[in-house]
Write an enzyme that holds these catalytic residues in place. Structure first.
Site, PDB file in Angstrom:
ATOM      1  N   LYS A 115     -37.672 -49.173  81.469  1.00  0.00           N
ATOM      2  CA  LYS A 115     -37.590 -50.576  81.868  1.00  0.00           C
ATOM      3  C   LYS A 115     -36.266 -50.907  82.565  1.00  0.00           C
ATOM      4  O   LYS A 115     -35.246 -50.236  82.399  1.00  0.00           O
ATOM      5  CB  LYS A 115     -37.767 -51.483  80.641  1.00  0.00           C
ATOM      6  CG  LYS A 115     -39.198 -51.543  80.092  1.00  0.00           C
ATOM      7  CD  LYS A 115     -40.100 -52.428  80.923  1.00  0.00           C
ATOM      8  CE  LYS A 115     -41.551 -52.429  80.487  1.00  0.00           C
ATOM      9  NZ  LYS A 115     -41.790 -53.152  79.252  1.00  0.00           N
ATOM     10  N   ARG A 167     -45.056 -47.344  73.396  1.00  0.00           N
ATOM     11  CA  ARG A 167     -45.776 -47.140  74.654  1.00  0.00           C
ATOM     12  C   ARG A 167     -44.811 -46.524  75.657  1.00  0.00           C
ATOM     13  O   ARG A 167     -43.852 -47.192  76.083  1.00  0.00           O
ATOM     14  CB  ARG A 167     -46.318 -48.481  75.155  1.00  0.00           C
ATOM     15  CG  ARG A 167     -47.137 -48.406  76.434  1.00  0.00           C
ATOM     16  CD  ARG A 167     -47.577 -49.805  76.857  1.00  0.00           C
ATOM     17  NE  ARG A 167     -48.439 -49.781  78.025  1.00  0.00           N
ATOM     18  CZ  ARG A 167     -48.005 -49.759  79.293  1.00  0.00           C
ATOM     19  NH1 ARG A 167     -46.697 -49.763  79.541  1.00  0.00           N
ATOM     20  NH2 ARG A 167     -48.865 -49.743  80.293  1.00  0.00           N
TER      21      ARG A 167
END
Length: 263
Positions: free
Chosen positions: A207, A242
């Site tokens: 991210k 995830r």
């Protein structure tokens, strides 16, 4: 949970797995590496992404899902979508879970569908959409409190639509309508998000906030920052991680679980 993006424009691996054959190879690789759930997505949710609509999502998704299901009949398959027609087609094609980044906000037909299907439902916290979320980061002084309250309210809406509490998995939505500092606060105070009977899923992989902390603009070069977040998550009691890089994260979580055994 291994990520398989069936898109040409996802932020770190767009176009790598956007044919059924490539998706199947990646699915097989991730399962062999130790993934226990695969998350297939046919609509990019990166900041600024264009929405393609249900018909295009279904066109991208279903052939790959069918091939993976045929090759791996025992695999747990999740589908990342906020549109009920896509979720319905996915469940009919063999999906087990639905992972909705909007937490049921975007399509009023989603929650009744999940209630009827009785399947696990990942309810994620987010605001706005891919075009607007970066401007919706005002949470006052306590982002954790705001996210927890929003997850509770979304869960109440789901239960009113007939979804059972034990179908729900919460995701605080790292990177969705949150600044770097807000993502870090959520991670530092993860334990506040743990509620009885509701597993917590975390999606830190590659991210942007990790890139900001590490001064690393290349998404694929953020593995070790992702690993650090995953170690923190295991220590806090997060149930599902995830990630894109399944093999190294499986080893990292195995070691972290030995250091911080849950229960």
């Amino acid at each position: 949970m291994g990520v398989i993006n069936l898109t040409p424009d996802s932020f770190s691996d767009g176009g790598l797995f956007n044919t059924p054959e490539r998706a199947l190879r990646q699915a097989s690789k991730q399962l062999k590496a130790g993934a226990t759930v695969l998350d297939l997505g046919a609509q990019s949710t990166r900041p600024g992404a264009e929405e393609v609509g249900a018909a295009e999502e279904i066109r991208r998704l279903i052939p790959a899902l069918q091939q993976i299901r045929a090759a791996h009949p025992q695999a747990v398959l999740s589908v990342d979508t906020f549109l009920a027609p896509v979720a319905e087609a996915a469940l009919e094609a063999g999906a087990n879970w639905i992972n909705d980044v909007s937490g049921g906000r975007r399509d009023p037909a989603m929650l009744p569908l999940i209630a009827e299907a009785g399947c696990p439902f990942v309810l994620m916290h987010s605001r706005g959409n891919s075009k607007t979320m970066d401007g919706l980061t005002d949470y006052g002084t306590d982002v954790v409190k705001s996210v927890l309250q929003a997850l509770e309210e979304a869960s109440d809406c789901a239960e009113l639509a007939g979804v059972q509490r034990d179908q729900l998995i919460w995701d605080p939505g790292l990177g969705f309508a949150k600044t770097t500092e807000q993502n870090l606060q959520l991670l530092q105070e993860l334990e506040r998000l743990l509620q009885p009977g509701v597993p917590l899923l975390l999606g830190p992989s590659r991210k942007r906030f990790i890139g900001a902390v590490l001064d690393e603009p290349r998404a694929k070069a953020r593995l070790w920052g992702t690993a650090a977040v995953c170690t923190r998550a295991v220590g806090a009691g997060v149930a599902v991680l995830r990630v894109h890089d399944v093999a190294p994260i499986v080893q990292i979580t195995q070691m972290a679980s030995a250091l911080w055994p849950i229960g």
